[in-house]
Scaffold this motif. Structure first.
Motif, PDB file in Angstrom:
ATOM      1  N   ARG A   1      -5.411 -40.186  76.851  1.00  0.00           N
ATOM      2  CA  ARG A   1      -5.227 -38.945  77.581  1.00  0.00           C
ATOM      3  C   ARG A   1      -6.385 -37.969  77.371  1.00  0.00           C
ATOM      4  O   ARG A   1      -6.846 -37.315  78.302  1.00  0.00           O
ATOM      5  N   ASN A   2      -6.833 -37.845  76.120  1.00  0.00           N
ATOM      6  CA  ASN A   2      -7.844 -36.826  75.819  1.00  0.00           C
ATOM      7  C   ASN A   2      -9.259 -37.263  76.146  1.00  0.00           C
ATOM      8  O   ASN A   2     -10.088 -36.445  76.524  1.00  0.00           O
TER       9      ASN A   2
ATOM     10  N   ALA B   1      -1.888 -43.214  72.911  1.00  0.00           N
ATOM     11  CA  ALA B   1      -1.563 -42.296  74.002  1.00  0.00           C
ATOM     12  C   ALA B   1      -2.490 -41.088  73.984  1.00  0.00           C
ATOM     13  O   ALA B   1      -3.028 -40.676  75.020  1.00  0.00           O
ATOM     14  N   GLU B   2      -2.717 -40.526  72.803  1.00  0.00           N
ATOM     15  CA  GLU B   2      -3.543 -39.329  72.692  1.00  0.00           C
ATOM     16  C   GLU B   2      -5.009 -39.610  73.010  1.00  0.00           C
ATOM     17  O   GLU B   2      -5.655 -38.826  73.705  1.00  0.00           O
TER      18      GLU B   2
ATOM     19  N   ILE C   1       6.668 -44.734  74.876  1.00  0.00           N
ATOM     20  CA  ILE C   1       5.955 -43.599  75.474  1.00  0.00           C
ATOM     21  C   ILE C   1       5.581 -43.990  76.901  1.00  0.00           C
ATOM     22  O   ILE C   1       4.873 -44.985  77.100  1.00  0.00           O
TER      23      ILE C   1
ATOM     24  N   VAL D   1       2.103 -37.569  79.754  1.00  0.00           N
ATOM     25  CA  VAL D   1       3.228 -38.212  79.073  1.00  0.00           C
ATOM     26  C   VAL D   1       4.495 -37.736  79.757  1.00  0.00           C
ATOM     27  O   VAL D   1       4.808 -36.545  79.745  1.00  0.00           O
TER      28      VAL D   1
ATOM     29  N   VAL E   1       1.184 -43.562  69.227  1.00  0.00           N
ATOM     30  CA  VAL E   1       0.899 -42.148  69.490  1.00  0.00           C
ATOM     31  C   VAL E   1      -0.613 -41.928  69.553  1.00  0.00           C
ATOM     32  O   VAL E   1      -1.117 -41.237  70.449  1.00  0.00           O
ATOM     33  N   ASP E   2      -1.363 -42.546  68.630  1.00  0.00           N
ATOM     34  CA  ASP E   2      -2.829 -42.448  68.657  1.00  0.00           C
ATOM     35  C   ASP E   2      -3.369 -42.963  69.992  1.00  0.00           C
ATOM     36  O   ASP E   2      -4.221 -42.324  70.613  1.00  0.00           O
TER      37      ASP E   2
END
Lengths: 96, 96
Positions: B54-55, B50-51, B90, B63, B47-48
């Motif tokens: 993306r950010n 992916a974030e 993900i 996602v 999750v980290d």
């Protein structure tokens, strides 16, 4: 919709305490939907909780929505920068 | 579809190594889609990753799918029971 949803915040207790909270919530009245919210390391626990509940206890529970995001945490004492932390929401709905 | 997807297994390295793997993959040819797979504690790392991607790095990455599940792990040495472990996938897709 609003009255039929319950939110459970997953932290660092053992997964089974949250599983029990879900079972208790869902056995009350007309509640059909549960949202688990977690951040940081508790994200793994939230996934465990969802899987244990679904596989072992409430077979007619379906994961209907999963969302991930980022939240800003205030700086800890002695630090001067805020930290970013990942968040996750898992919504489960009773189908029967 | 198949040729435009890449799978990255997230383990216990620091998140940035996986972020770099994603950036490298997506900068090659016509790849539009990346799937992160993780299990157990690495779910939080996924999750980290992916974030962060993306950010901070690839803003046009969305996602498009998140799935959770359970996998059976073979018993560790000295144990006689297999263990269940949570898994997460993900999928992120480049929109531009």
């Amino acid at each position: 919709m609003t009255e039929n949803t319950d939110v459970i915040f997953v932290g660092n207790k053992p997964p089974m305490s949250y599983v029990l909270a879900i079972i208790t919530s869902l056995s009350q009245g007309n509640l059909k939907e549960i949202t688990l919210k977690a951040r940081g390391q508790a994200i793994t626990t939230a996934v465990d909780v969802a899987e244990i509940t679904r596989n072992r206890f409430i077979k007619d529970l379906k994961v209907t929505k999963i969302a991930i995001g980022t939240a800003e945490m205030p700086a800890r004492e002695g630090e001067n920068k805020s930290r970013m932390v990942s968040t996750m929401e898992i919504t489960m709905t009773k189908t029967a």
